[in-house]
Scaffold this motif. Structure first.
Motif, PDB file in Angstrom:
ATOM      1  N   ALA A 119       0.809  -1.222   0.000  1.00 28.45           N
ATOM      2  CA  ALA A 119       0.000   0.000   0.000  1.00 28.45           C
ATOM      3  C   ALA A 119       0.843   1.272   0.000  1.00 28.45           C
ATOM      4  N   ALA A 120       2.129   1.153   0.327  1.00 26.95           N
ATOM      5  CA  ALA A 120       2.987   2.335   0.395  1.00 26.95           C
ATOM      6  C   ALA A 120       3.462   2.812  -0.965  1.00 26.95           C
ATOM      7  N   VAL A 121       3.273   2.000  -1.997  1.00 27.98           N
ATOM      8  CA  VAL A 121       3.906   2.270  -3.296  1.00 27.98           C
ATOM      9  C   VAL A 121       3.027   2.968  -4.328  1.00 27.98           C
ATOM     10  N   PRO A 122       1.782   2.535  -4.567  1.00 30.97           N
ATOM     11  CA  PRO A 122       1.141   2.867  -5.840  1.00 30.97           C
ATOM     12  C   PRO A 122       0.946   4.346  -6.133  1.00 30.97           C
ATOM     13  N   GLU A 123       0.361   5.126  -5.231  1.00 31.25           N
ATOM     14  CA  GLU A 123       0.035   6.505  -5.593  1.00 31.25           C
ATOM     15  C   GLU A 123       1.278   7.361  -5.770  1.00 31.25           C
ATOM     16  N   VAL A 124       2.209   7.302  -4.811  1.00 28.73           N
ATOM     17  CA  VAL A 124       3.381   8.179  -4.926  1.00 28.73           C
ATOM     18  C   VAL A 124       4.285   7.755  -6.078  1.00 28.73           C
ATOM     19  N   TYR A 125       4.467   6.461  -6.271  1.00 33.38           N
ATOM     20  CA  TYR A 125       5.356   6.027  -7.351  1.00 33.38           C
ATOM     21  C   TYR A 125       4.706   6.199  -8.722  1.00 33.38           C
ATOM     22  N   ALA A 126       3.398   5.982  -8.820  1.00 36.68           N
ATOM     23  CA  ALA A 126       2.725   6.217 -10.100  1.00 36.68           C
ATOM     24  C   ALA A 126       2.769   7.691 -10.470  1.00 36.68           C
ATOM     25  N   THR A 127       2.553   8.567  -9.490  1.00 38.69           N
ATOM     26  CA  THR A 127       2.599  10.008  -9.757  1.00 38.69           C
ATOM     27  C   THR A 127       4.021  10.461 -10.072  1.00 38.69           C
ATOM     28  N   ALA A 128       4.995   9.987  -9.296  1.00 39.67           N
ATOM     29  CA  ALA A 128       6.383  10.375  -9.541  1.00 39.67           C
ATOM     30  C   ALA A 128       6.853   9.871 -10.902  1.00 39.67           C
ATOM     31  N   ILE A 278       2.651   2.503 -16.536  1.00 37.29           N
ATOM     32  CA  ILE A 278       3.540   2.637 -15.376  1.00 37.29           C
ATOM     33  C   ILE A 278       4.034   1.255 -14.956  1.00 37.29           C
ATOM     34  N   PRO A 279       5.345   1.049 -14.877  1.00 37.48           N
ATOM     35  CA  PRO A 279       5.894  -0.284 -14.582  1.00 37.48           C
ATOM     36  C   PRO A 279       5.845  -0.617 -13.089  1.00 37.48           C
ATOM     37  N   LEU A 280       4.629  -0.732 -12.555  1.00 37.37           N
ATOM     38  CA  LEU A 280       4.502  -0.977 -11.117  1.00 37.37           C
ATOM     39  C   LEU A 280       5.129  -2.302 -10.707  1.00 37.37           C
ATOM     40  N   ASP A 281       5.023  -3.333 -11.555  1.00 43.23           N
ATOM     41  CA  ASP A 281       5.642  -4.621 -11.206  1.00 43.23           C
ATOM     42  C   ASP A 281       7.154  -4.477 -11.042  1.00 43.23           C
ATOM     43  N   THR A 282       7.774  -3.664 -11.900  1.00 42.48           N
ATOM     44  CA  THR A 282       9.213  -3.428 -11.792  1.00 42.48           C
ATOM     45  C   THR A 282       9.533  -2.674 -10.512  1.00 42.48           C
ATOM     46  N   VAL A 283       8.712  -1.681 -10.192  1.00 43.25           N
ATOM     47  CA  VAL A 283       8.921  -0.929  -8.949  1.00 43.25           C
ATOM     48  C   VAL A 283       8.810  -1.856  -7.750  1.00 43.25           C
ATOM     49  N   TYR A 284       7.767  -2.679  -7.720  1.00 42.55           N
ATOM     50  CA  TYR A 284       7.601  -3.601  -6.587  1.00 42.55           C
ATOM     51  C   TYR A 284       8.768  -4.576  -6.483  1.00 42.55           C
ATOM     52  N   ALA A 285       9.246  -5.064  -7.614  1.00 46.07           N
ATOM     53  CA  ALA A 285      10.375  -5.995  -7.583  1.00 46.07           C
ATOM     54  C   ALA A 285      11.613  -5.334  -6.994  1.00 46.07           C
ATOM     55  N   LYS A 286      11.840  -4.064  -7.332  1.00 41.97           N
ATOM     56  CA  LYS A 286      13.009  -3.358  -6.804  1.00 41.97           C
ATOM     57  C   LYS A 286      12.830  -3.024  -5.327  1.00 41.97           C
ATOM     58  N   VAL A 287      11.607  -2.703  -4.908  1.00 41.95           N
ATOM     59  CA  VAL A 287      11.356  -2.476  -3.478  1.00 41.95           C
ATOM     60  C   VAL A 287      11.579  -3.764  -2.712  1.00 41.95           C
ATOM     61  N   GLU A 288      11.073  -4.862  -3.247  1.00 41.27           N
ATOM     62  CA  GLU A 288      11.244  -6.160  -2.588  1.00 41.27           C
ATOM     63  C   GLU A 288      12.714  -6.539  -2.487  1.00 41.27           C
TER      64      GLU A 288
END
Length: 326
Positions: A119-128, A278-288
């Protein structure tokens, strides 16, 4: 279902846990069982009445599972995140056990991260991401100024720009926060007194692009910070909502400088700005993997929402905060 409603517009104490009927998804919507909520300044603005009349249940993002999808596209139980789509503004939002969301604003995710982390990722990372790459078209080796960098959106922008190979100048009003921005990878941190452009010029720093999250109160100055043919994107209002008085493009917009605005709340998930870009899967993989910071700095329980909003408005969190629903 349990939900947190705005009993009347005002301070954090107006947020009230109550019971509401379970929502039913219409055609083109997905019913999401909410597991965690990301906290955003937009929700404080809506709760306070700063944006006029809004939905009784606030909340513009969440992570959870699909409870029902009338289209059959997303199987029940699929892990998803939901972003914007009118949540909290024109329709009841994510501060609830269940929420209906336009299908275009629901994204399935594959990650081993826990609910609070998701829940910490989607809005701020999608907007950024949309601001930096979709609007500013930031390239590796360019220099970008992130103004308002200690906000959760600002930190996401710094993280993405550094990961992209750009040089980052980050700003904060508080010298004590400079070390945080340095740890995120900012090459230089500037203490923002509202007059950055002359200091940037005096240092001989050619700024290719600027992401302004402070907003109208420093717009003229932000436009003057970038090089000739530089780009400026305004994507926040941390400095307040007052309009720019007597703005004159002839006097205030330097020749060749490109100025744009990105209002994620109004366009993300729409036909012109689909979430599939927006490459959210890539962002999540890097956060993980720990290569991209993105985990919450603090997580609250559902019944601690009043305290969560107090901390949010205090500016003391210095990062993204989340609320778990279970």
């Amino acid at each position: 279902m349990k939900a947190i409603t705005i009993s009347t517009y005002g301070g954090p104490e107006v947020l009230t846990v109550t019971e509401l009927p379970d929502p039913v998804p219409a055609t083109g919507e997905v019913l999401v069982r909410v597991k965690a909520i990301g906290l955003n300044h937009a929700e404080a603005y809506m709760r306070a009445g700063a944006w006029g009349k809004v939905a009784a249940v606030t909340g513009i993002e969440c992570a959870g599972t699909v409870e029902a999808d009338p289209s059959g596209e997303l199987p029940t139980g699929t892990t998803v995140v939901a972003i914007l789509g009118g949540m909290g503004r024109t329709r009841n939002g994510s501060y609830a056990e269940l929420v209906t969301v336009p299908a275009t604003n629901v994204v399935p995710v594959r990650s081993a991260l826990g609910w609070a982390d998701l829940a910490a990722v989607p809005e701020v990372y999608a907007t950024a991401w949309s601001s930096l790459f979709g609007t500013l078209e930031l390239r590796p080796d360019e220099t970008v100024l992130v103004r308002g960098a200690t906000s959760s959106l600002g930190q996401a922008a710094v993280n993405l720009a550094v990961d992209h190979g750009a040089r980052v100048l980050a700003t904060t009003r508080n010298p004590a926060h400079a070390a945080l921005l340095k740890r995120l990878g900012a090459e230089e941190v500037l203490i923002d007194d509202g007059r950055l452009s002359s200091r940037v010029r005096d240092r001989g720093i050619p700024v290719d692009a600027a992401l302004d999250l402070v907003g109208n109160s420093v717009l003229r100055d932000s436009l003057a910070t970038v090089r000739p043919r530089g780009r400026v994107c305004q994507a926040g209002f941390l400095g307040g909502f007052a309009p720019v008085t007597d703005f004159d493009p002839i006097a205030d917009l330097p020749s060749g400088v490109r100025f744009s605005f990105f209002g994620s709340a109004f366009v993300l998930g729409g036909p012109d700005f689909p979430l599939s870009d927006i490459p959210l899967d890539t962002v999540y993989a890097k956060v993980e993997a720990g290569t991209l910071p993105g985990r919450p700095v603090r997580t609250f329980r559902f019944d601690e929402i009043v305290e969560a909003h107090r901390v949010l408005e205090s500016g003391q969190a210095l990062g993204k905060m989340t609320v778990t629903v279970d």
